[in-house]
Enzyme design. Sequence first.
Site, short mmCIF file in Angstrom:
data_model
loop_
_atom_site.label_atom_id
_atom_site.label_comp_id
_atom_site.label_asym_id
_atom_site.label_seq_id
_atom_site.Cartn_x
_atom_site.Cartn_y
_atom_site.Cartn_z
CG ASP A 61 26.30 10.23 10.52
OD1 ASP A 61 25.78 9.30 11.16
OD2 ASP A 61 27.12 11.01 11.00
CB THR A 94 23.57 10.95 15.16
OG1 THR A 94 23.55 10.49 13.81
CG2 THR A 94 24.83 10.46 15.80
CB THR A 95 18.86 10.32 12.47
OG1 THR A 95 20.01 10.27 11.64
CG2 THR A 95 17.77 11.03 11.75
CG ASP A 399 27.32 5.60 11.76
OD1 ASP A 399 28.22 6.35 12.16
OD2 ASP A 399 26.17 5.99 11.51
N1 LIG Z 1 15.46 -3.33 8.13
C1 LIG Z 1 14.88 -2.50 9.00
N2 LIG Z 1 13.55 -2.59 9.24
C2 LIG Z 1 12.98 -1.75 10.11
N3 LIG Z 1 13.62 -0.80 10.79
C3 LIG Z 1 14.93 -0.66 10.61
C4 LIG Z 1 15.64 -1.50 9.70
N4 LIG Z 1 16.93 -1.14 9.72
C5 LIG Z 1 17.03 -0.11 10.59
N5 LIG Z 1 15.84 0.18 11.14
C6 LIG Z 1 15.55 1.24 12.11
O1 LIG Z 1 16.02 2.46 11.59
C7 LIG Z 1 16.46 3.31 12.65
C8 LIG Z 1 17.87 3.81 12.39
O2 LIG Z 1 17.89 4.59 11.25
P1 LIG Z 1 19.17 5.44 10.83
O3 LIG Z 1 20.37 4.58 10.87
O4 LIG Z 1 18.83 6.12 9.57
O5 LIG Z 1 19.25 6.55 11.94
P2 LIG Z 1 20.13 6.65 13.23
O6 LIG Z 1 20.82 5.37 13.51
O7 LIG Z 1 19.25 7.19 14.29
O8 LIG Z 1 21.14 7.81 12.89
P3 LIG Z 1 22.54 7.73 12.10
O9 LIG Z 1 22.69 6.37 11.54
O10 LIG Z 1 22.38 8.79 11.07
O11 LIG Z 1 23.56 8.07 13.10
C9 LIG Z 1 16.43 2.50 13.91
O12 LIG Z 1 15.32 2.87 14.69
C10 LIG Z 1 16.30 1.06 13.40
O13 LIG Z 1 15.58 0.27 14.30
MG LIG Z 2 22.05 4.38 12.03
#
Ligand SMILES: Nc1ncnc2c1ncn2[C@@H]1O[C@H](COP(=O)(O)OP(=O)(O)OP(=O)(O)O)[C@@H](O)[C@H]1O
Ligand SMILES: [Mg+2]
Length: 551
Positions: A61, A94-95, A399
């Site tokens: 996260d 958040t990332t 989340d």
């Molecule tokens: N199966 C998938 N195929 C392609 N992209 C994906 C898939 N699942 C998630 N994503 C992409 O990954 C990103 C989210 O990644 P992640 O959850 O690691 O980071 P975050 O949501 O920005 O931060 P956090 O979850 O740490 O608060 C988004 O841009 C989402 O569209």
């Molecule tokens: Mg995420």
Amino acid sequence: MASAGETLLALGGKRTTGQSIRTQNAMAAMAIANVVKSSLGPLGLDKMMVDDVGDVTVTNDGATILKLLEVEHPAGKVLVDLAQLQDEEVGDGTTSVAIIAAELLKAANELVQQKLHPTTVINGYRFACKEAVRFIQENLALSTDDLDRTSIIKAAKTTMSSKLISTDSDFFAEMCVEATNLIKVTDASGKATFPIKAINVLKAHGKSSRESMLIRGYALNCTRASEAMPRKIAGAKIACLDFSLQKSKMHLGISVVVEDPSKLEAIRREEMEITKRRIEKILKAGANVILTTGGIDDLCLKQFVEAGALAVRRAKKVDLKRIAKATGATLTSSLATLEGDDEQFDPSLLGQADEVVQERISDEELVLIKGPKARTAASIILRGANDVMLDEMERSLHDALCVVRRVLESKKLVVGGGAVEAALNVYLDNFATTLPSREQLAVAEFANALLVIPKTLASNAAKDSTQLVAKLRAFHYKSQTEKENSHLKWAGLDLENGNIRDNKEAGILEPMISKVKCLKFATEAAITILRIDDLIKLDKVEKQQHDDECM
Ligand SMILES: Nc1ncnc2c1ncn2[C@@H]1O[C@H](COP(=O)(O)OP(=O)(O)OP(=O)(O)O)[C@@H](O)[C@H]1O
Ligand SMILES: [Mg+2]
């Protein structure tokens, strides 16, 4: 010696101005973003953080990683706060928000180095952000009104795909949607809200994550105070107390002088009687379940047992607050009345529930409050091998719950996997060419900065990011220029096969609010840092010792 752009102050400190501070800030933001970059996306990796006392946290996260970093640089701190803000407002993304903000800042710094005034860049960024949000709302949003429950589950699964629980995301997504639906509150105007804080998440060691369970009702991680009390009470009337039911003692500093030793016993008895009378009043008001944050004396337990009531001691205050909300009770911190005469316990302070029962769930005995009258409640019991894993499961679940709540409240979704960012890139690039002013350059750079998300997603999946992103842009260009190809706007990355696919079909959905807020917050943070052209840092004042004065 002070370096270029730095001057020494008469006060005892350092002043950094102009380009030098801008570059320094951009570098600090990039350094922070680089830490979280490798954790983005379904194939991103986790971080292990060890603090100064040796506590270990393993997490994916963004907000948690940044919080644990203890950043010193003032511009870096803005980024940490940014991630925290996104976490509070949306819960997910958040990332992404930290990465986009850093990229925007880097691009802005380059523009300023090419002699564009920071104000022009700021205006350009604001303009681009507004256009981007409008474009998402008008062209890229899917409405959940015509989509069913499965799309909400898909959104929850997308969030969890990058986390530890991704292998069991089907199981947990169902659980999240069900739990969120359980705590639905409809206000007077008919608007439904989902206060996910009402979902109590408990963690228990042992077994596998699949053995986690959802409980309808509020699960309290306590047991009844005495085995002689009933295990189950139907038609419960619940008193939530924030004081101890123990032998009352004189306050500190009060001394009573007793001259006649025979009266000593009377004082002792009276100390006990005060609590006894209090309990009588509570029971008389109709309470048959008594929950308290304090302790209960063994002697007082007898009273409850005789009355056939169930009493729980040493419950957590947060739990009691939530139970009070769910059952319609009032958390009472004393029995004193405003008139100041005798102590009272009004029946209106009691909450109600269909049933309060102590049950054995997996390995633990829990007190469950089922069917609370004022609101519904839900609890989730997580199972996992160890603390590190359970904590990360809780964060991931949080989340997902936030995402489900956002989707249910706003009923708008967008497609993930870089689709939104690529579409915005193509749109803003075109849009920039229609602007005859200098802001054009800033809008174009804004568009470019957004590509950092698909690029990072691809490189974290060990794929050729340059080629994949070029391909993705080509699809989106087609969708925006040729009417018959408009369905290509759902094109996103397929990270497993290193290809482009229709991510709407593939079920990679995210709440629209997450993307919109992410863009808005990142732009605001970049602008905040960009506006800085002077950093004045005073030296720490050494504490002077006044030993001689004390002597
Ligand atoms: N199966 C998938 N195929 C392609 N992209 C994906 C898939 N699942 C998630 N994503 C992409 O990954 C990103 C989210 O990644 P992640 O959850 O690691 O980071 P975050 O949501 O920005 O931060 P956090 O979850 O740490 O608060 C988004 O841009 C989402 O569209
Ligand atoms: Mg995420």
